[in-house]
Design a protein around this motif. Structure first.
Motif, PDB file in Angstrom:
ATOM      1  N   VAL A 117       0.844  -1.198   0.000  1.00  0.00           N
ATOM      2  CA  VAL A 117       0.000   0.000   0.000  1.00  0.00           C
ATOM      3  C   VAL A 117       0.877   1.245   0.000  1.00  0.00           C
ATOM      4  CG1 VAL A 117      -1.659   1.307   1.370  1.00  0.00           C
ATOM      5  CG2 VAL A 117      -1.962  -1.137   1.072  1.00  0.00           C
ATOM      6  N   LEU A 118       1.940   1.246   0.799  1.00  0.00           N
ATOM      7  CA  LEU A 118       2.847   2.391   0.840  1.00  0.00           C
ATOM      8  C   LEU A 118       3.507   2.606  -0.518  1.00  0.00           C
ATOM      9  CD1 LEU A 118       4.108   4.533   2.637  1.00  0.00           C
ATOM     10  CD2 LEU A 118       5.892   2.898   3.202  1.00  0.00           C
ATOM     11  N   LEU A 119       3.922   1.546  -1.156  1.00  0.00           N
ATOM     12  CA  LEU A 119       4.523   1.653  -2.481  1.00  0.00           C
ATOM     13  C   LEU A 119       3.520   2.174  -3.507  1.00  0.00           C
ATOM     14  CD1 LEU A 119       7.034   1.095  -4.193  1.00  0.00           C
ATOM     15  CD2 LEU A 119       6.155  -1.203  -4.570  1.00  0.00           C
ATOM     16  N   LEU A 120       2.290   1.699  -3.436  1.00  0.00           N
ATOM     17  CA  LEU A 120       1.252   2.145  -4.356  1.00  0.00           C
ATOM     18  C   LEU A 120       0.954   3.632  -4.173  1.00  0.00           C
ATOM     19  CD1 LEU A 120      -0.931   1.288  -6.456  1.00  0.00           C
ATOM     20  CD2 LEU A 120      -2.456   0.976  -4.509  1.00  0.00           C
ATOM     21  N   ILE A 121       0.782   4.051  -2.934  1.00  0.00           N
ATOM     22  CA  ILE A 121       0.501   5.466  -2.668  1.00  0.00           C
ATOM     23  C   ILE A 121       1.685   6.337  -3.081  1.00  0.00           C
ATOM     24  CG2 ILE A 121       0.122   7.138  -0.811  1.00  0.00           C
ATOM     25  CD1 ILE A 121      -1.539   4.977   0.585  1.00  0.00           C
ATOM     26  N   GLY A 138       4.039  10.133  -6.707  1.00  0.00           N
ATOM     27  CA  GLY A 138       5.171  10.536  -7.548  1.00  0.00           C
ATOM     28  C   GLY A 138       4.748  10.862  -8.967  1.00  0.00           C
ATOM     29  N   ILE A 139       3.833  10.085  -9.506  1.00  0.00           N
ATOM     30  CA  ILE A 139       3.347  10.352 -10.860  1.00  0.00           C
ATOM     31  C   ILE A 139       2.604  11.681 -10.904  1.00  0.00           C
ATOM     32  CG2 ILE A 139       1.675   9.573 -12.594  1.00  0.00           C
ATOM     33  CD1 ILE A 139       2.509   6.691 -11.822  1.00  0.00           C
ATOM     34  N   ILE A 140       1.774  11.939  -9.896  1.00  0.00           N
ATOM     35  CA  ILE A 140       1.037  13.209  -9.849  1.00  0.00           C
ATOM     36  C   ILE A 140       2.008  14.377  -9.705  1.00  0.00           C
ATOM     37  CG2 ILE A 140      -0.553  14.575  -8.429  1.00  0.00           C
ATOM     38  CD1 ILE A 140      -2.067  11.936  -7.901  1.00  0.00           C
ATOM     39  N   PHE A 141       3.007  14.246  -8.828  1.00  0.00           N
ATOM     40  CA  PHE A 141       3.996  15.310  -8.653  1.00  0.00           C
ATOM     41  C   PHE A 141       4.769  15.544  -9.941  1.00  0.00           C
ATOM     42  CE2 PHE A 141       8.353  16.624  -7.759  1.00  0.00           C
ATOM     43  CZ  PHE A 141       8.104  17.834  -7.126  1.00  0.00           C
ATOM     44  N   TRP A 142       5.221  14.480 -10.603  1.00  0.00           N
ATOM     45  CA  TRP A 142       5.978  14.622 -11.841  1.00  0.00           C
ATOM     46  C   TRP A 142       5.134  15.299 -12.918  1.00  0.00           C
ATOM     47  CZ3 TRP A 142       5.136  12.497 -16.724  1.00  0.00           C
ATOM     48  CH2 TRP A 142       6.145  12.741 -17.636  1.00  0.00           C
TER      49      TRP A 142
END
Length: 71
Positions: free
Chosen positions: A23-27, A32-36
């Motif tokens: 779950v931590l990796l998924l979040i 990260g994708i949203i930030f990028w």
């Protein structure tokens, strides 16, 4: 349906090492994708000549020198 959603929620939030890390990796990956994407969009919007010379100080002084240079 409600029982299934409760079981799924319990499965996702139970304190298991494997599930917790997943779950931590998924979040983190989604964050990260949203930030990028946001950073890339902001850099693209501010990396234009029109944006740079929109400031009156840039347009009146530095841009006049820029137009006369070899750039």
């Amino acid at each position: 349906m409600l029982r299934l959603s409760k079981r799924l929620w319990h499965w996702f939030t139970r304190p298991s090492v494997l599930i917790g890390q997943g779950v931590l990796l998924l979040i983190g990956g989604i964050g990260g994708i949203i930030f990028w994407g946001g950073f890339h969009t902001a850099m693209g919007a501010t990396n234009t000549l029109e944006f740079c010379i929109s400031c009156h100080e840039m347009r009146d002084t530095v841009y006049q020198e820029y137009k006369a240079s070899a750039h």
